[in-house]
Write a protein that holds these residues in place. Structure first.
Motif, PDB file in Angstrom:
ATOM      1  N   SER A 224       9.877  26.799   8.230  1.00 21.80           N
ATOM      2  CA  SER A 224       9.843  25.425   8.727  1.00 21.80           C
ATOM      3  C   SER A 224      11.156  24.716   8.395  1.00 21.80           C
ATOM      4  O   SER A 224      11.612  24.758   7.263  1.00 21.80           O
ATOM      5  CB  SER A 224       8.681  24.696   8.060  1.00 21.80           C
ATOM      6  OG  SER A 224       8.764  23.324   8.286  1.00 21.80           O
TER       7      SER A 224
ATOM      8  N   SER B 270      10.716  19.142   9.660  1.00 21.79           N
ATOM      9  CA  SER B 270       9.309  19.360  10.015  1.00 21.79           C
ATOM     10  C   SER B 270       8.438  19.337   8.770  1.00 21.79           C
ATOM     11  O   SER B 270       7.346  18.763   8.770  1.00 21.79           O
ATOM     12  CB  SER B 270       9.130  20.710  10.701  1.00 21.79           C
ATOM     13  OG  SER B 270       9.807  20.739  11.913  1.00 21.79           O
TER      14      SER B 270
ATOM     15  N   GLN C  83       5.588  16.711   8.855  1.00 22.70           N
ATOM     16  CA  GLN C  83       4.261  17.271   9.131  1.00 22.70           C
ATOM     17  C   GLN C  83       3.470  17.620   7.873  1.00 22.70           C
ATOM     18  O   GLN C  83       2.263  17.802   7.937  1.00 22.70           O
ATOM     19  CB  GLN C  83       4.383  18.525  10.009  1.00 22.70           C
ATOM     20  CG  GLN C  83       4.914  18.206  11.390  1.00 22.70           C
ATOM     21  CD  GLN C  83       4.871  19.427  12.298  1.00 22.70           C
ATOM     22  OE1 GLN C  83       3.876  20.129  12.367  1.00 22.70           O
ATOM     23  NE2 GLN C  83       5.953  19.673  13.011  1.00 22.70           N
TER      24      GLN C  83
ATOM     25  N   GLN D 289      -5.304  23.130  14.946  1.00 22.05           N
ATOM     26  CA  GLN D 289      -3.950  22.722  14.545  1.00 22.05           C
ATOM     27  C   GLN D 289      -3.472  23.514  13.326  1.00 22.05           C
ATOM     28  O   GLN D 289      -2.290  23.823  13.205  1.00 22.05           O
ATOM     29  CB  GLN D 289      -3.928  21.224  14.227  1.00 22.05           C
ATOM     30  CG  GLN D 289      -4.095  20.359  15.467  1.00 22.05           C
ATOM     31  CD  GLN D 289      -4.412  18.922  15.107  1.00 22.05           C
ATOM     32  OE1 GLN D 289      -5.041  18.641  14.084  1.00 22.05           O
ATOM     33  NE2 GLN D 289      -4.001  17.994  15.958  1.00 22.05           N
TER      34      GLN D 289
ATOM     35  N   SER E 125      -2.293  26.929  14.425  1.00 17.33           N
ATOM     36  CA  SER E 125      -1.004  26.926  15.129  1.00 17.33           C
ATOM     37  C   SER E 125       0.088  26.207  14.345  1.00 17.33           C
ATOM     38  O   SER E 125       1.121  25.830  14.900  1.00 17.33           O
ATOM     39  CB  SER E 125      -1.177  26.271  16.497  1.00 17.33           C
ATOM     40  OG  SER E 125      -1.694  24.977  16.338  1.00 17.33           O
ATOM     41  N   LEU E 126      -0.121  26.047  13.030  1.00 15.83           N
ATOM     42  CA  LEU E 126       0.825  25.277  12.211  1.00 15.83           C
ATOM     43  C   LEU E 126       2.255  25.821  12.274  1.00 15.83           C
ATOM     44  O   LEU E 126       3.213  25.058  12.393  1.00 15.83           O
ATOM     45  CB  LEU E 126       0.339  25.241  10.753  1.00 15.83           C
ATOM     46  CG  LEU E 126       1.259  24.517   9.769  1.00 15.83           C
ATOM     47  CD1 LEU E 126       1.283  23.028  10.071  1.00 15.83           C
ATOM     48  CD2 LEU E 126       0.814  24.750   8.327  1.00 15.83           C
TER      49      LEU E 126
ATOM     50  N   SER F 198       4.120  24.855  15.310  1.00 13.25           N
ATOM     51  CA  SER F 198       4.311  23.408  15.303  1.00 13.25           C
ATOM     52  C   SER F 198       5.449  23.020  14.352  1.00 13.25           C
ATOM     53  O   SER F 198       6.283  22.165  14.685  1.00 13.25           O
ATOM     54  CB  SER F 198       2.992  22.747  14.918  1.00 13.25           C
ATOM     55  OG  SER F 198       3.190  21.454  14.477  1.00 13.25           O
TER      56      SER F 198
ATOM     57  N   ARG G 206       8.666  23.921  15.820  1.00 13.49           N
ATOM     58  CA  ARG G 206       8.807  23.267  17.126  1.00 13.49           C
ATOM     59  C   ARG G 206       8.950  24.266  18.259  1.00 13.49           C
ATOM     60  O   ARG G 206       9.787  24.109  19.160  1.00 13.49           O
ATOM     61  CB  ARG G 206      10.006  22.321  17.137  1.00 13.49           C
ATOM     62  CG  ARG G 206       9.822  21.198  16.151  1.00 13.49           C
ATOM     63  CD  ARG G 206      11.119  20.518  15.977  1.00 13.49           C
ATOM     64  NE  ARG G 206      11.145  19.797  14.742  1.00 13.49           N
ATOM     65  CZ  ARG G 206      11.757  18.649  14.582  1.00 13.49           C
ATOM     66  NH1 ARG G 206      12.387  18.113  15.581  1.00 13.49           N
ATOM     67  NH2 ARG G 206      11.738  18.046  13.426  1.00 13.49           N
TER      68      ARG G 206
ATOM     69  N   GLN H 151       3.456  26.131  22.020  1.00  9.78           N
ATOM     70  CA  GLN H 151       2.203  26.715  21.542  1.00  9.78           C
ATOM     71  C   GLN H 151       1.682  27.746  22.532  1.00  9.78           C
ATOM     72  O   GLN H 151       1.639  27.485  23.725  1.00  9.78           O
ATOM     73  CB  GLN H 151       1.146  25.616  21.372  1.00  9.78           C
ATOM     74  CG  GLN H 151       1.516  24.547  20.356  1.00  9.78           C
ATOM     75  CD  GLN H 151       1.330  24.993  18.923  1.00  9.78           C
ATOM     76  OE1 GLN H 151       0.973  26.145  18.656  1.00  9.78           O
ATOM     77  NE2 GLN H 151       1.593  24.102  17.987  1.00  9.78           N
TER      78      GLN H 151
END
Lengths: 259, 243
Positions: free
Chosen positions: A163, A167, A171, B97, B100-101, B104, B107, B110
């Motif tokens: 990540s 993010s 998030q 969610q 599919s973290l 995500s 970025r 999906q």
């Protein structure tokens, strides 16, 4: 998913009403027992009469103070959130800015009020600035605390998922810091009116602080008390609405009621 | 569908590791066979998780000198999926969610079909919009498994992911993990000998700085413990662990 009984909140409302009633009774008892002059300490009944007869005047000044508080609260909370986010990203910023921020808290806000009035004038701006100043620090420090104390496991997971830092911040760190932020905002909701009223005491032609000083100067102590009660009601209302929004955010984050 | 696209590599770790001058292990060699389960067995606090964190590229608080390399000579970093004892589901996200973290966070677009497929595979299709707080411990670990599979990584690192579950759920999860993770290179850290024997093709028994390797007969899926080979190997592993 279990239906939650709403009786606890109902019990709380009764408790608050009962505590209020008790205070009024003690107040009346003191007035009766000491036979103190009404220009020193008016009884609750006299204050209530002043509240009703001067309602339009009190309402006008309450609205002014409310506008100052709400704008100050919104701007102060926003500035606090942005600062905390920035300091989380930048370690150097944290090292430079945090000591300065903590130092700044040793300056009493009361001492700054005359300066702010001098710089920003007698209007709304100086009061809003006072509210911002008083709100900014608790929001910044509580949110920053939450952002820098994300559970390590979450960060490990993000790391293995490759990540990007941004993010991870938006998030994972931000949602995980919601309970810290809301505790800061709850404090802010109580502090903001104090800031606005201090500003009004120093120099204003409107607002509850101004009305209190005016009534005091004219020995209308019952009106002064009535304005004070209006201020209490205003603070309690703002705190209740803010508390409700905070509860909602915490419920969304799933970080409360976890067993 | 959930298989990684490339050839599955094995992995080799060799070297020494110390915490502020105090060596935790020296001259250690750990080899993960490509496409099979390797179990790292040892009592609590012996350094099993540290080894796993080293491979995952996570902070260990100590210093490692040596090498960690994949058998296909490509970098290990970025090809690892990690599952821990606590499910690490984010409480503010729904099951879907959470699964599919990874995409995500990175970025990436999906892959909805794959998300649905994996959620069905772990049996959570009726809970896609539920939040972790509404799920049982077993369901949460199944969701974490789907999230791990979603990463499509050839190397899977499991840090005692079933140890907090009740015996029945644990058995079900072992079967589900063994089925869904076949053909991946898996390192399972555990302190449960039975679990290691059921799932591993190779077992490393860890005791104070040394690793003893035990290779088990090949087996397509979960092994039953009353198998004579298993009966024979158990006392030998125990003697290493007790050393």
């Amino acid at each position: 998913m279990k239906p939650r009984p709403d009786s606890p909140s109902l019990i709380r409302v009764w408790e608050i009403l009962f505590a209020g009633l008790l205070m009024i009774l003690i107040w009346q008892a003191v007035v009766w027992a000491t036979q103190v002059e009404s220009f020193i300490l008016p009884g609750p009944l006299a204050v209530f009469r002043a509240f009703v007869s001067q309602f339009a005047l009190i309402w006008h000044h309450t609205l002014i103070t409310a506008i100052e508080v709400l704008i100050g609260l919104a701007l102060g909370v926003t500035a606090g959130i942005l600062t905390a986010l920035h300091l989380t990203i930048s370690e150097r910023g944290r090292k430079l800015v945090m000591p300065a921020l903590v130092m700044s808290q040793t300056i009493p806000v009361f001492a700054l009020a005359p300066l702010l009035t001098l710089w920003l004038g007698y209007g709304l701006a100086s009061k809003i600035a006072m509210a911002i100043l008083i709100v900014y620090f608790p929001v910044t420090s509580t949110f920053l605390d939450g952002l820098t104390n994300t559970p390590r496991d979450y960060l490990d997971l993000a790391r293995t998922m490759r990540s990007p830092n941004r993010s991870t911040l938006m998030q994972i760190q931000v949602p995980a810091a919601v309970p810290s932020l809301t505790s800061g905002i709850r404090l802010a909701a109580v502090y903001a009116p104090i800031g606005a009223v201090i500003g009004e005491w120093v120099g204003a032609s409107n607002g509850l602080g101004y009305l209190m000083l005016l009534a005091n100067g004219r020995v209308k102590i019952d009106l002064m008390f009535a304005a004070l009660i209006a201020l209490c009601l205003l603070t309690v209302t703002i705190r209740a609405v803010v508390g409700m929004l905070c509860n909602r955010a915490e419920k969304w984050s799933g970080l409360t009621d976890r067993n | 569908m959930s298989k990684p696209d490339h050839e599955i590599p094995g992995l080799r770790l060799s070297g020494e590791f110390s915490y502020s001058e105090r060596p935790l292990f020296r001259d250690l060699v750990l080899e993960l066979l490509p496409g099979s389960w390797t179990c790292l067995l040892g009592s609590s606090g012996i350094g099993k998780s540290t080894l796993l964190r080293l491979i995952a590229g996570l902070e260990t608080g100590g210093s490692f000198s040596g090498s960690i390399s994949a058998s296909d000579n490509l970098p290990v970093d970025g090809r690892v999926a990690y599952m821990a004892q606590s499910d690490l589901l984010l409480p503010w996200l729904t099951v879907r969610q959470n699964v599919s973290l990874g995409a995500s966070l990175r970025r990436e677009p999906q892959d909805h079909a794959k998300i649905d497929h994996l959620i069905r595979k772990v049996g959570l299709e009726e809970y896609t919009s539920s939040k972790p707080g509404e799920l049982s411990g077993g369901m949460r670990q199944r969701c974490a498994l789907a999230r791990t599979l979603m990463e499509n990584a050839p190397l899977i690192l499991l840090d005692e992911p079933f140890s907090a579950l009740d015996p029945v759920t644990r058995r079900q999860m072992q079967a589900l993990a063994s089925y869904t993770l076949q053909d991946r290179t898996v390192l399972l850290v555990t302190h449960d000998l039975a679990e290691a024997l059921r799932l591993g093709s190779r077992i490393y028994a860890m005791s104070h700085g040394t690793l003893e390797q035990f290779d088990l007969p090949a087996c397509r899926s979960i092994r039953e413990l009353d198998d004579p080979v298993m009966m024979d190997i158990q006392p030998r592993i125990f003697s290493v662990l007790n050393a």
